[in-house]
Design a protein around this motif. Structure first.
Motif, PDB file in Angstrom:
ATOM      1  N   MET A  31       0.836  -1.194   0.000  1.00 29.61           N
ATOM      2  CA  MET A  31       0.000   0.000   0.000  1.00 29.61           C
ATOM      3  C   MET A  31       0.872   1.246   0.000  1.00 29.61           C
ATOM      4  O   MET A  31       1.050   1.935   0.993  1.00 29.61           O
ATOM      5  N   VAL A  32       1.426   1.517  -1.161  1.00 27.32           N
ATOM      6  CA  VAL A  32       2.271   2.684  -1.391  1.00 27.32           C
ATOM      7  C   VAL A  32       1.775   3.364  -2.665  1.00 27.32           C
ATOM      8  O   VAL A  32       1.093   2.744  -3.493  1.00 27.32           O
ATOM      9  N   TYR A  33       2.134   4.620  -2.817  1.00 32.24           N
ATOM     10  CA  TYR A  33       1.610   5.353  -3.976  1.00 32.24           C
ATOM     11  C   TYR A  33       2.097   4.739  -5.283  1.00 32.24           C
ATOM     12  O   TYR A  33       3.266   4.377  -5.444  1.00 32.24           O
ATOM     13  N   ASP A  34       1.157   4.632  -6.221  1.00 29.69           N
ATOM     14  CA  ASP A  34       1.456   4.202  -7.578  1.00 29.69           C
ATOM     15  C   ASP A  34       0.436   4.882  -8.490  1.00 29.69           C
ATOM     16  O   ASP A  34      -0.741   5.026  -8.106  1.00 29.69           O
ATOM     17  N   ALA A  35       0.851   5.288  -9.660  1.00 33.82           N
ATOM     18  CA  ALA A  35      -0.062   5.984 -10.574  1.00 33.82           C
ATOM     19  C   ALA A  35      -1.281   5.128 -10.921  1.00 33.82           C
ATOM     20  O   ALA A  35      -2.386   5.647 -11.115  1.00 33.82           O
ATOM     21  N   SER A  36      -1.099   3.815 -10.981  1.00 34.90           N
ATOM     22  CA  SER A  36      -2.233   2.939 -11.292  1.00 34.90           C
ATOM     23  C   SER A  36      -3.268   2.968 -10.176  1.00 34.90           C
ATOM     24  O   SER A  36      -4.477   2.864 -10.441  1.00 34.90           O
ATOM     25  N   ASN A  37      -2.825   3.119  -8.917  1.00 39.09           N
ATOM     26  CA  ASN A  37      -3.770   3.243  -7.806  1.00 39.09           C
ATOM     27  C   ASN A  37      -4.723   4.402  -8.067  1.00 39.09           C
ATOM     28  O   ASN A  37      -5.951   4.276  -7.946  1.00 39.09           O
ATOM     29  N   ALA A  38      -4.143   5.548  -8.377  1.00 36.31           N
ATOM     30  CA  ALA A  38      -4.927   6.766  -8.566  1.00 36.31           C
ATOM     31  C   ALA A  38      -5.867   6.639  -9.758  1.00 36.31           C
ATOM     32  O   ALA A  38      -7.021   7.077  -9.706  1.00 36.31           O
ATOM     33  N   ARG A  39      -5.402   6.045 -10.847  1.00 41.35           N
ATOM     34  CA  ARG A  39      -6.244   5.939 -12.042  1.00 41.35           C
ATOM     35  C   ARG A  39      -7.470   5.058 -11.799  1.00 41.35           C
ATOM     36  O   ARG A  39      -8.594   5.419 -12.173  1.00 41.35           O
ATOM     37  N   VAL A  40      -7.257   3.894 -11.192  1.00 41.81           N
ATOM     38  CA  VAL A  40      -8.389   2.982 -10.969  1.00 41.81           C
ATOM     39  C   VAL A  40      -9.356   3.575  -9.948  1.00 41.81           C
ATOM     40  O   VAL A  40     -10.580   3.494 -10.114  1.00 41.81           O
ATOM     41  N   ALA A  41      -8.829   4.181  -8.871  1.00 39.35           N
ATOM     42  CA  ALA A  41      -9.694   4.789  -7.858  1.00 39.35           C
ATOM     43  C   ALA A  41     -10.492   5.950  -8.441  1.00 39.35           C
ATOM     44  O   ALA A  41     -11.691   6.098  -8.155  1.00 39.35           O
ATOM     45  N   GLN A  42      -9.843   6.778  -9.262  1.00 36.62           N
ATOM     46  CA  GLN A  42     -10.544   7.920  -9.846  1.00 36.62           C
ATOM     47  C   GLN A  42     -11.637   7.462 -10.802  1.00 36.62           C
ATOM     48  O   GLN A  42     -12.719   8.055 -10.864  1.00 36.62           O
ATOM     49  N   ALA A  43     -11.376   6.396 -11.561  1.00 37.92           N
ATOM     50  CA  ALA A  43     -12.397   5.862 -12.469  1.00 37.92           C
ATOM     51  C   ALA A  43     -13.606   5.353 -11.689  1.00 37.92           C
ATOM     52  O   ALA A  43     -14.760   5.554 -12.083  1.00 37.92           O
ATOM     53  N   THR A  44     -13.351   4.699 -10.547  1.00 35.99           N
ATOM     54  CA  THR A  44     -14.450   4.204  -9.710  1.00 35.99           C
ATOM     55  C   THR A  44     -15.204   5.353  -9.072  1.00 35.99           C
ATOM     56  O   THR A  44     -16.440   5.332  -8.973  1.00 35.99           O
ATOM     57  N   LEU A  45     -14.476   6.378  -8.634  1.00 31.47           N
ATOM     58  CA  LEU A  45     -15.121   7.552  -8.050  1.00 31.47           C
ATOM     59  C   LEU A  45     -16.021   8.236  -9.071  1.00 31.47           C
ATOM     60  O   LEU A  45     -17.102   8.732  -8.740  1.00 31.47           O
ATOM     61  N   SER A  46     -15.607   8.248 -10.320  1.00 29.35           N
ATOM     62  CA  SER A  46     -16.435   8.833 -11.381  1.00 29.35           C
ATOM     63  C   SER A  46     -17.755   8.079 -11.525  1.00 29.35           C
ATOM     64  O   SER A  46     -18.805   8.685 -11.761  1.00 29.35           O
ATOM     65  N   VAL A  47     -17.702   6.751 -11.370  1.00 32.93           N
ATOM     66  CA  VAL A  47     -18.935   5.959 -11.399  1.00 32.93           C
ATOM     67  C   VAL A  47     -19.863   6.401 -10.270  1.00 32.93           C
ATOM     68  O   VAL A  47     -21.060   6.628 -10.471  1.00 32.93           O
ATOM     69  N   MET A  48     -19.313   6.545  -9.062  1.00 35.34           N
ATOM     70  CA  MET A  48     -20.115   6.958  -7.912  1.00 35.34           C
ATOM     71  C   MET A  48     -20.704   8.349  -8.118  1.00 35.34           C
ATOM     72  O   MET A  48     -21.857   8.602  -7.759  1.00 35.34           O
ATOM     73  N   GLU A  49     -19.927   9.260  -8.697  1.00 35.49           N
ATOM     74  CA  GLU A  49     -20.421  10.635  -8.911  1.00 35.49           C
ATOM     75  C   GLU A  49     -21.645  10.650  -9.808  1.00 35.49           C
ATOM     76  O   GLU A  49     -22.553  11.458  -9.616  1.00 35.49           O
ATOM     77  N   HIS A  50     -21.682   9.763 -10.776  1.00 30.40           N
ATOM     78  CA  HIS A  50     -22.803   9.760 -11.724  1.00 30.40           C
ATOM     79  C   HIS A  50     -24.053   9.082 -11.178  1.00 30.40           C
ATOM     80  O   HIS A  50     -25.050   8.984 -11.895  1.00 30.40           O
ATOM     81  N   TRP A  51     -24.021   8.640  -9.932  1.00 29.05           N
ATOM     82  CA  TRP A  51     -25.250   8.205  -9.284  1.00 29.05           C
ATOM     83  C   TRP A  51     -26.080   9.409  -8.831  1.00 29.05           C
ATOM     84  O   TRP A  51     -27.240   9.252  -8.461  1.00 29.05           O
TER      85      TRP A  51
END
Length: 268
Positions: free
Chosen positions: A206-226
């Motif tokens: 559990m350390v920073y990685d660009a892939s962490n941010a990309r997948v989390a942001q994509a999921t957050l976008s799904v939640m926002e569109h609810w």
């Protein structure tokens, strides 16, 4: 049964459920004490499927969905997990579909159990999807732990009541049973040992990685569109406040003000 496409989804009982009485919740608001009485009389190991069904469909239908959404986000803090997910591009290109597929499979075997045909087939389908990729046993264990830990913490922090010790044991036993049916090995014997194992895993992964941010942001976008467009700007600040500090660092997300975090964080 429909997938939870919005924060106000209420699970609908599938055609097959673990055997036992059927209850009515007056106005779908009040909690029938008979449910808690039945749970207390069930065996935490032999009857864990029934207990999970009662907790999911009667006692905490809203809260369990919310806690598992946070559990899903937490898995993206593992660079090993997120690199695999990021490489598929599924979350970036078909985020809502991936969320729906995952939710439907998990909800099916949580509500039907693994002995019933619907639950059994849902686990088999999940295993078939996972078999397409090279996934480490440690990463599977990490994801499995989030499904054990996050509902327990959520109920203690935000639920209308906390899980009892008996319910916690049944919840743990149920997910360990799922792990066995996924073909996992080295499954910890109890929650405390699992927690110790997770500390070591998260220290490494559990350390920073660009892939962490990309997948989390994509999921957050799904939640926002609810939500309606005017409310979407508030989704990320609220979600960030509920994340554990180590996860925020792994995602590269800004830490909220301390007074705000103390009211909403699941970082205990």
């Amino acid at each position: 049964m429909t997938a939870p496409r919005c924060p106000f989804h209420q699970p609908t009982a599938p055609a097959q459920v673990p055997p036992g009485p059927v209850y009515r919740r007056p106005w779908k608001i009040f909690h029938a004490p008979q449910i808690r009485q039945e749970i207390s009389q069930l065996d935490a190991q032999a009857d864990c499927q029934r207990i999970v069904y009662l907790l999911t469909c009667y006692e905490f239908p809203f809260d369990i969905t919310r806690s598992l959404e946070l559990a899903l986000l937490h898995t993206f803090g593992s660079r090993s997990v997120s690199r695999l997910l990021d490489g598929t591009r599924e979350f970036a290109q078909r985020g809502q579909q991936r969320y729906d597929d995952t939710s439907m499979l998990i909800a099916q075997f949580m509500e039907a159990g693994w002995d019933q045909d619907l639950g059994h087939r849902a686990i088999e389908r999940m295993n078939a999807i996972h078999a397409r990729y090279r996934i480490r046993n440690d990463d599977f264990l990490f994801v499995l732990w989030t499904f054990i830990d996050f509902p327990m913490v959520w109920m203690a922090s935000f639920g209308w009541r906390a899980f009892t010790a008996h319910e916690c044991q049944a919840w743990f036993n149920y997910w360990i049973g799922v792990g066995h049916r996924m073909g996992l090995h080295d499954l910890p014997a109890d929650k405390s040992r699992f927690d110790l194992w997770i500390q070591n895993y998260e220290h490494q992964e559990m350390v920073y990685d660009a892939s962490n941010a990309r997948v989390a942001q994509a999921t957050l976008s799904v939640m926002e569109h609810w939500f309606p467009a005017l409310l979407r700007r508030w989704v990320q600040p609220i979600v960030v406040c509920m994340l554990r500090p180590q996860l925020r660092q792994a995602l590269g997300w800004t830490t909220p003000p301390q007074w705000h975090e103390s009211r909403a964080s699941m970082g205990c």
